[in-house]
Design a protein around this motif. Structure first.
Motif, mmCIF file in Angstrom:
data_model
loop_
_atom_site.group_PDB
_atom_site.id
_atom_site.type_symbol
_atom_site.label_atom_id
_atom_site.label_comp_id
_atom_site.label_asym_id
_atom_site.label_seq_id
_atom_site.Cartn_x
_atom_site.Cartn_y
_atom_site.Cartn_z
ATOM 1 N N SER A 199 12.065 -6.000 -10.325
ATOM 2 C CA SER A 199 12.370 -6.262 -11.731
ATOM 3 C C SER A 199 11.550 -5.383 -12.660
ATOM 4 N N ILE A 200 10.261 -5.250 -12.385
ATOM 5 C CA ILE A 200 9.420 -4.439 -13.272
ATOM 6 C C ILE A 200 9.758 -2.960 -13.109
ATOM 7 N N ASP A 201 10.199 -2.555 -11.922
ATOM 8 C CA ASP A 201 10.641 -1.170 -11.750
ATOM 9 C C ASP A 201 11.916 -0.920 -12.542
ATOM 10 N N GLN A 202 12.777 -1.932 -12.612
ATOM 11 C CA GLN A 202 14.004 -1.811 -13.407
ATOM 12 C C GLN A 202 13.694 -1.736 -14.902
ATOM 13 N N VAL A 203 12.906 -2.669 -15.423
ATOM 14 C CA VAL A 203 12.683 -2.706 -16.875
ATOM 15 C C VAL A 203 11.846 -1.523 -17.346
ATOM 16 N N SER A 204 11.071 -0.911 -16.440
ATOM 17 C CA SER A 204 10.267 0.251 -16.818
ATOM 18 C C SER A 204 11.006 1.561 -16.594
ATOM 19 N N GLY A 205 12.210 1.500 -16.051
ATOM 20 C CA GLY A 205 12.951 2.721 -15.769
ATOM 21 C C GLY A 205 12.400 3.502 -14.596
ATOM 22 N N GLY A 206 11.873 2.789 -13.602
ATOM 23 C CA GLY A 206 11.369 3.454 -12.400
ATOM 24 C C GLY A 206 9.974 4.015 -12.533
ATOM 25 N N ARG A 207 9.128 3.332 -13.303
ATOM 26 C CA ARG A 207 7.771 3.841 -13.536
ATOM 27 C C ARG A 207 6.689 3.028 -12.820
ATOM 28 N N PHE A 208 7.069 2.127 -11.925
ATOM 29 C CA PHE A 208 6.089 1.237 -11.317
ATOM 30 C C PHE A 208 5.496 1.829 -10.036
ATOM 31 N N VAL A 209 4.173 1.645 -9.877
ATOM 32 C CA VAL A 209 3.451 2.021 -8.663
ATOM 33 C C VAL A 209 2.813 0.753 -8.107
ATOM 34 N N PHE A 210 3.082 0.462 -6.841
ATOM 35 C CA PHE A 210 2.649 -0.792 -6.234
ATOM 36 C C PHE A 210 1.360 -0.582 -5.444
ATOM 37 N N GLY A 211 0.228 -0.697 -6.149
ATOM 38 C CA GLY A 211 -1.058 -0.676 -5.484
ATOM 39 C C GLY A 211 -1.371 -2.058 -4.927
ATOM 40 N N VAL A 212 -1.713 -2.127 -3.652
ATOM 41 C CA VAL A 212 -1.927 -3.414 -2.997
ATOM 42 C C VAL A 212 -3.275 -3.439 -2.289
ATOM 43 N N GLY A 213 -3.782 -4.655 -2.112
ATOM 44 C CA GLY A 213 -5.020 -4.850 -1.373
ATOM 45 C C GLY A 213 -4.975 -6.176 -0.651
ATOM 46 N N ASN A 214 -5.824 -6.298 0.354
ATOM 47 C CA ASN A 214 -5.815 -7.506 1.179
ATOM 48 C C ASN A 214 -6.837 -8.538 0.752
ATOM 49 N N GLY A 215 -7.724 -8.171 -0.181
ATOM 50 C CA GLY A 215 -8.635 -9.147 -0.755
ATOM 51 C C GLY A 215 -9.960 -9.266 -0.025
ATOM 52 N N TRP A 216 -10.983 -9.633 -0.798
ATOM 53 C CA TRP A 216 -12.320 -9.835 -0.233
ATOM 54 C C TRP A 216 -12.803 -11.271 -0.405
ATOM 55 N N ASN A 217 -12.187 -12.019 -1.334
ATOM 56 C CA ASN A 217 -12.674 -13.349 -1.679
ATOM 57 C C ASN A 217 -12.021 -14.400 -0.780
ATOM 58 N N GLN A 218 -12.743 -14.802 0.241
ATOM 59 C CA GLN A 218 -12.197 -15.734 1.225
ATOM 60 C C GLN A 218 -11.770 -17.045 0.591
ATOM 61 N N ASP A 219 -12.585 -17.582 -0.295
ATOM 62 C CA ASP A 219 -12.272 -18.865 -0.923
ATOM 63 C C ASP A 219 -10.986 -18.774 -1.743
ATOM 64 N N GLU A 220 -10.825 -17.662 -2.462
ATOM 65 C CA GLU A 220 -9.650 -17.490 -3.318
ATOM 66 C C GLU A 220 -8.373 -17.479 -2.482
ATOM 67 N N MET A 221 -8.362 -16.669 -1.421
ATOM 68 C CA MET A 221 -7.126 -16.589 -0.636
ATOM 69 C C MET A 221 -6.864 -17.864 0.154
ATOM 70 N N GLU A 222 -7.926 -18.572 0.566
ATOM 71 C CA GLU A 222 -7.707 -19.825 1.274
ATOM 72 C C GLU A 222 -7.069 -20.873 0.370
ATOM 73 N N ASN A 223 -7.352 -20.810 -0.937
ATOM 74 C CA ASN A 223 -6.680 -21.710 -1.877
ATOM 75 C C ASN A 223 -5.174 -21.472 -1.913
ATOM 76 N N HIS A 224 -4.751 -20.260 -1.521
ATOM 77 C CA HIS A 224 -3.331 -19.917 -1.475
ATOM 78 C C HIS A 224 -2.732 -20.153 -0.083
ATOM 79 N N GLY A 225 -3.520 -20.658 0.834
ATOM 80 C CA GLY A 225 -3.014 -20.936 2.173
ATOM 81 C C GLY A 225 -3.152 -19.796 3.151
ATOM 82 N N ALA A 226 -3.816 -18.702 2.759
ATOM 83 C CA ALA A 226 -4.018 -17.566 3.661
ATOM 84 C C ALA A 226 -5.298 -17.758 4.462
ATOM 85 N N VAL A 227 -5.284 -17.286 5.693
ATOM 86 C CA VAL A 227 -6.450 -17.366 6.572
ATOM 87 C C VAL A 227 -7.178 -16.028 6.523
#
Length: 284
Positions: A100-128
């Motif tokens: 959706s954001i790639d559509q509304v921006s006219g193809g200007r989106f770059v998807f930078g991703v990371g796996n996270g360092w904060n164990q407590d934060e991701m565990e609140n989301h159900g991730a191990v």
């Protein structure tokens, strides 16, 4: 060479629209927005960039919201997550957000991703925490299927869904570039395995200068059978050091970005003016 700027957008910072317009007017290529959904009061894992967690980590807004505002206020400036914590997001819903954001921006989106360092934060989301890297890979693979197939399905250990239909599809084909963030060598290996590029980071435990790490990353890509030139390298959190930036240019780094404090225009705009002068000098 391309240049960018990253900011933890907050309710007390310059707005995404105003910053984006200022960046575009000064020759920047991209604005980055990081994310944290929340910060638990407990802390099982240390902050990798120092002893104290800055206030902006608690206050940062959702990156897809702020980047949409930035896109709406500009014409050519790219918008990127720097980084999106995919271990904390549902892959089906995130695939729709990205498309959706790639559509509304006219193809200007770059998807930078990371796996996270904060164990407590991701565990609140159900991730191990211990299996977060495989979880992240499966979610990326599942999103790629959603973006590129009319009837997508994915079957993994952590992500599993049967044939589905979902639109929109991204403007960019086959999908927006996926840049994997993190320190060498582990995130570099993930970038080679399933990314379109790498966002290298130095940490308290990984202090090797990036000028030494980048050639090792390209060698790693070649040994894995990937064309090193096809993998983008976007470096963040850099000082306005022209000599250092020129060394990155010699190494064919695609983008160099600065990290801005979540301040108002009176603080931010003079910094951008200084960077604009560097951009002119580096790019002639």
């Amino acid at each position: 060479m391309k240049f960018g700027a990253s900011m933890f957008f907050t309710d007390y910072s310059i707005t995404p629209a105003v910053l984006a317009q200022a960046l575009e007017a000064r020759g920047f290529d991209i604005v980055w927005a990081p994310e944290h959904s929340h910060i638990p009061l407990s802390r099982k894992t240390p902050f990798p960039l120092g002893p104290e967690l800055p206030k902006r980590y608690y206050d940062v807004m959702d990156p897809f919201v702020t980047l949409t505002a930035a896109a709406a206020a500009t014409q050519t400036l790219k918008i990127g997550t720097g980084v999106c914590l995919i271990t904390q997001r549902d892959p089906i819903q995130t695939a729709k957000l990205v498309a959706s954001i790639d559509q509304v921006s006219g193809g200007r989106f770059v998807f930078g991703v990371g796996n996270g360092w904060n164990q407590d934060e991701m565990e609140n989301h159900g991730a191990v925490f211990e299996t977060r890297h495989k979880l992240a890979r499966e979610r990326i693979e599942a999103m790629k299927a959603i973006w590129t197939k009319a009837k997508a399905e994915y079957h993994g250990e952590f992500v599993d869904f049967g044939p589905m239909m979902t639109w929109p599809k991204p403007v960019q084909t086959p999908h927006p570039p996926i840049l994997i963030g993190g320190a060498f060598p582990y995130s570099a290996r993930r970038a080679v395995r399933y990314g379109d590029g790498w966002m290298p980071q130095t940490t308290a435990s990984s202090k090797t200068p990036l000028t030494e790490v980048i050639p090792r990353f390209r060698q790693m890509a070649a040994e894995a059978g990937r064309d090193p030139a096809s993998l983008r390298i976007a470096i963040g959190a850099q000082p306005p050091d022209r000599a250092l930036i020129e060394s990155y240019r010699t190494l064919n780094v695609d983008t160099v970005s600065t990290s801005l404090d979540p301040a108002k225009e009176d603080v931010i705009l003079p910094i951008l003016d200084h960077w604009a002068d560097i951009i002119r000098r580096v790019n002639g």
